[in-house]
Write an enzyme that holds these catalytic residues in place. Structure first.
Site, PDB file in Angstrom:
ATOM      1  N   TYR B 441      -6.747   3.441  -0.300  1.00 36.43           N
ATOM      2  CA  TYR B 441      -6.182   2.608   0.781  1.00 36.43           C
ATOM      3  C   TYR B 441      -6.674   3.023   2.159  1.00 36.43           C
ATOM      4  O   TYR B 441      -7.313   4.019   2.330  1.00 36.43           O
ATOM      5  CB  TYR B 441      -4.673   2.448   0.685  1.00 36.43           C
ATOM      6  CG  TYR B 441      -3.718   3.611   0.727  1.00 36.43           C
ATOM      7  CD1 TYR B 441      -4.050   4.867   1.203  1.00 36.43           C
ATOM      8  CD2 TYR B 441      -2.399   3.416   0.291  1.00 36.43           C
ATOM      9  CE1 TYR B 441      -3.115   5.882   1.245  1.00 36.43           C
ATOM     10  CE2 TYR B 441      -1.458   4.430   0.330  1.00 36.43           C
ATOM     11  CZ  TYR B 441      -1.826   5.659   0.815  1.00 36.43           C
ATOM     12  OH  TYR B 441      -0.891   6.655   0.854  1.00 36.43           O
ATOM     13  N   GLU B 442      -6.392   2.150   3.119  1.00 35.35           N
ATOM     14  CA  GLU B 442      -6.836   2.346   4.522  1.00 35.35           C
ATOM     15  C   GLU B 442      -8.367   2.403   4.612  1.00 35.35           C
ATOM     16  O   GLU B 442      -8.921   3.154   5.411  1.00 35.35           O
ATOM     17  CB  GLU B 442      -6.185   3.617   5.076  1.00 35.35           C
ATOM     18  CG  GLU B 442      -6.008   3.638   6.581  1.00 35.35           C
ATOM     19  CD  GLU B 442      -5.287   2.431   7.134  1.00 35.35           C
ATOM     20  OE1 GLU B 442      -4.243   2.028   6.565  1.00 35.35           O
ATOM     21  OE2 GLU B 442      -5.775   1.852   8.120  1.00 35.35           O
ATOM     22  N   GLY B 443      -9.034   1.577   3.792  1.00 35.01           N
ATOM     23  CA  GLY B 443     -10.505   1.591   3.740  1.00 35.01           C
ATOM     24  C   GLY B 443     -10.946   2.556   2.664  1.00 35.01           C
ATOM     25  O   GLY B 443     -10.776   3.766   2.806  1.00 35.01           O
TER      26      GLY B 443
END
Lengths: 591, 591
Positions: B441-443
């Site tokens: 997550y978050e890239g």
């Protein structure tokens, strides 16, 4: 969903691991290529169509314990019944007791597929096979007559009872005890933990093999005996009699392989009621020689666990490649279709997928080569001795490297799925969970590495492993001579990795023989990985030379130009890392 | 059980990441070392005594959805209440709205500890902080006045709504839409997935920040706007009014962080009843500039996720070291006590533990250094620009490397526990499960690597990263000049790794600027790891030189003589691996 890679398995068996040559030389009796193909095809069908579809149910439901009885997940009992009805349990069992007596190579290829379908399913019969082996080799004729046929067919299952709370890797600490009754049987007492398939509803009877100490036994590993303890006694006519005093008191709540019941077994607490407590057991082999009986089947059991690593890696790779072809995000060079590109076109995703594919292929090649050596060892004589040494050498690699690869590849598989990988229903996560036990059980991977360095490298005065490295070098020579296009710097890189392999081997052999045991122990784990990468690269080259296909050449080159370079750092870790390890380790010990 | 490593955190902040120098130079206003120590100590106490004990309950119960309402695990609501009452949510919030305005360095150090206590707890407030940042920087005064104070205190929590089923990494594919009502508000419609803490019972209100498209918006990322959509409307007097038309329709069944509700949020389906459907939202920033608003907080959010990697690695390492000191198996040189040796005395176990310890230390050093750069960037001017570039450069490393380390170390932690590691009650497995989301997550970490190579390496015409490598070289020079005992070959090895780092950097800069984008994309992930290992080794050396302690010197040497050597293979993968990757990748694409 998993589809058994039957062609890839057949190719690796025949042209990388040596099955074709063995068939052609008549080393495997009357085994024909047609029979091999037919068996692999049918096993692949069963794994794909019957086992794999029940994996998710098994993972979600798990095995359930109630009133000392374990209920397997919905559909699993029928699955097991269909599986034994297909003759799969008997595949490599002894012909005298109804088995098909097929080579280990076929056995492990099929095992890979069962475990790819569902590792929690694949592990159960592995234990039964171990019990068959121990009984066949060490038990009395009477015990063989009573138990072997039903264990070979799978009508009954077997278990292995080694671990106790204080005795895991170190079996010298075992406390379970056995008292002679006077009639040739023994009363067994004690608690065993982590007993795989210790209790279940697949079969009417369960045959426990149990390590325990006799009253007058010496301390340590030389005072351990092996006993056969059936769940139900077997009457003269083969029918089942009274319940024995062995019960499952709990099952573990585990990270993975939820459908495999991991049991705490209590022997001799009198739960069976009736007379005197004590689970009645029969001695297998000689008194105090139980560990030797166990060791005869240890190699095969370790190879079997190694196959679980290969199996999980295969399933995870298939799943990730399929997802990467469906999921679309962003733009990519090389994709000129409409809309967003399938993520398989992104180079970073390709790196993950190719790494997964290459690691899976080399783990499989090593494991099958180990199985080949096991089969060839049956020849006896000098040749048999040579092949037994080869099997001994490759077994710790097949176990430890393959199971490390299982974890690595399953983790990469989750990553390729992005956010969906973290959602249980996607299925990638269950592989990541299941994979994690294989580096631990059947001897932790650290213990495999220590076994490799301290017991296997010294084989034949150190010459066996050197001969093996020499054989690998010949393949690199053949690669240079092949004049095949597309290999890039493969030959140079593989040669460099074999040099690292040789240097590290000679270094560790010196340490082991010359008082540097601590250095050898400190370098064992990086050495095992170095061994596997260097050998694995050569196995990929061997396959590529044999098939001459662009695909196999490209994968081999990817491995040689992207992954095998790790061997240099591993060699330095082995030969130069121990001193700093020892210096830093002081801080780890609690005050 | 986790004990916050307050001294280690304080040391790394002050003497590795630069906090001490910044305090001494007055760069952080009136912040004193005493205040830093007091805050870290108290945060450590709270994480150790309050958060960590509720981790197991959170993992076992998870968050539960019923009738669109989510109930958090037993004890968690009270925990959150005590946490905000302690002022922890406000730690680095803006002073104007009740925050303490403390530097990012302190914020991330505290964040590490909450996440070590329980990652599912630590993630929630991270989202609130992101919302605070976006509102503070881009929203109208009216919205700030209505929402900021309560978000800063933690009385309300915030969420980030980006992902949709077809739009994960590629936000250009977003479809959620917003229609102007005519009174300055908008009606928002659409489905958002993977919304962390999208619904829960921690707070009375939840403030959703939502990316959506206006009717006339251009396609792609230039047509996305950001909206504030409260769960309950806020009346003039600050009290809560009617329910908005946004509901949680399901929560995910995940591999880990079970107590963190991962929600599918439905906007504008009319579930709220009453008039016209549509979730009423307020525009944040300008129309079609929503992505820019999101990007301003992206760096901090990525660093925050990086801290989760550090946090899990720390907890896993502590747990494994504690277990290895208790669990006894076998004999070991160097242990002369009675009975079996604690396994911490076995070199192979030591290798695992030291690897875990060293990786955790370098991940922490990189992340804190990134936080330091963020703090220094507030200075503005040329210096501020320099530090902002440094923060930009280190953010993808802090996010991706730390979270990869989280997974690696958690996996090694399970291994050290042997069979017990696979049993859920032991707790090692939950770390292995929780850790796995952070690289996603978050890239995803692949996207971080691409960001590093394509956007961060070209900063300042390519000079910024070269200057950074130069600074690292100066530390190696200082190490040589220090004449401290015990470093062995550390200086040579770190120097060699910096050479690899420099070579790979120059190679990739050339590719990016000169039409070799595919090569750069193919090498991004190995380059990011190379960067982290080379820099991380230097950070260990920096700490060891500063403290001059035998322990720090020994750990640095262990890293330099056992782990940093991987950089050479990584450099070759970066510079020589792309061609074979492209050749082999063809086989991955489904026919």
């Amino acid at each position: 969903m998993y589809r058994a890679p039957v062609d890839e398995i057949a190719f690796t068996l025949k042209h990388v691991a040596g099955l074709q040559a063995a068939i052609d030389a008549g080393s495997l009796g009357e085994l024909s290529e047609d029979l091999v193909d037919a068996i692999l095809h049918e096993a692949g069908r069963f794994a794909t169509e019957e086992v794999a579809p029940l994996h998710g149910i098994g993972d979600a439901h798990g095995a359930v314990l109630k009133d000392a009885a374990v209920t397997m997940p919905p559909g699993w009992k029928d699955l097991y019944r269909r599986w034994i009805d297909g003759g799969w349990n008997a595949l490599s069992g002894p012909e005298e007791f109804g088995g098909q007596g097929l080579p280990t190579m076929l056995g492990v290829a099929a095992l890979e597929m069962w475990n790819s379908g569902s590792m929690a399913f694949g592990i159960g019969p592995t234990l039964t096979m171990g019990a068959v082996e121990a009984i066949e080799k060490h038990a009395s004729e009477a015990l063989k007559k009573t138990y072997l046929e039903k264990l070979v067919s799978g009508e009954w299952m077997g278990t292995m009872n080694l671990t106790e709370p204080q005795a895991g890797s170190d079996l010298a600490a075992l406390r379970a005890r056995a008292e002679p009754v006077g009639d040739g049987t023994y009363r067994v007492f004690g608690q065993k933990i982590f007993i795989t398939y210790g209790e279940h509803d697949f079969t009417d009877n369960i045959v426990h093999l149990v390590l325990a100490r006799l009253p007058d036994a010496p301390a340590g590993t030389r005072g351990i005996s092996l006993f056969l303890v059936p769940k139900f006694f077997v009457e003269e006519d083969g029918s089942l009699g009274a319940r024995n005093d062995v019960f499952c008191s709990s099952i573990e709540h585990k990270l993975g392989i939820h459908a495999s019941p991991t049991c705490t077994m209590i022997y001799g607490d009198g739960f069976a009621g009736g007379g005197q407590p004590g689970a009645i057991g029969w001695l297998i082999g000689e008194e105090n020689k139980g560990l030797a009986c166990m060791f005869t089947m240890m190699n095969n059991a370790r190879l079997a666990v190694g196959m679980q690593g290969v199996a999980i890696a295969e399933t995870a790779t298939q799943k990730a490649i399929a997802f990467a072809n469906e999921r679309r995000q962003g733009k990519a060079t090389g994709y000129d279709g409409d809309g967003m590109a399938p993520i398989v076109h992104h180079p970073d995703v390709q790196r993950n997928l190719l790494t997964m594919k290459a690691l899976t292929a080399i783990a499989r090649a090593i494991a099958y080569s180990c199985a080949h050596a096991t089969d060839m060892a049956h020849a006896g004589g000098e040749a048999g001795k040579h092949w037994q040494e080869r099997a001994n050498l490759l077994t710790p690699i097949a176990k430890a490297f393959s199971t490390d690869v299982g974890v690595e590849v399953a983790s990469m598989g989750v990553q390729v799925h992005g956010g969906m990988g973290f959602i249980e229903e996607t299925g990638a996560a269950s592989l990541y969970r299941d994979a994690r036990i294989a580096p631990i059980y059947e001897g932790t991977n650290g213990i495999q590495a220590i076994d490799l360095v301290t017991r296997k490298l010294p084989q034949a005065g150190g010459d066996h492993v050197l001969g093996y490295i020499g054989e690998l070098s010949e393949v690199v020579d053949a690669l240079r001579d092949s004049n095949l296009d597309g290999f890039g710097r493969t030959a140079d890189n593989l040669e460099a990795s074999l040099k690292d392999f040789l240097d590290a081997t000679l270094f560790l052999q010196d340490q082991v023989s010359d008082g540097g045991l601590q250095q050898a122990l400190a370098g064992a784990t990086p050495y095992l990985r170095l061994f596997a990468l260097a050998a694995g690269g050569v196995y990929l080259a061997k396959g590529a030379i044999a098939e001459k296909s662009a695909g196999r050449i490209a994968l081999c080159r990817f491995f040689a130009e992207n992954l095998v370079g790790e061997t240099r750092a591993l060699k330095e870790r082995v030969s130069l890392g121990a001193e700093s390890l020892a210096a830093a380790a002081a801080a780890l010990v609690a005050a």
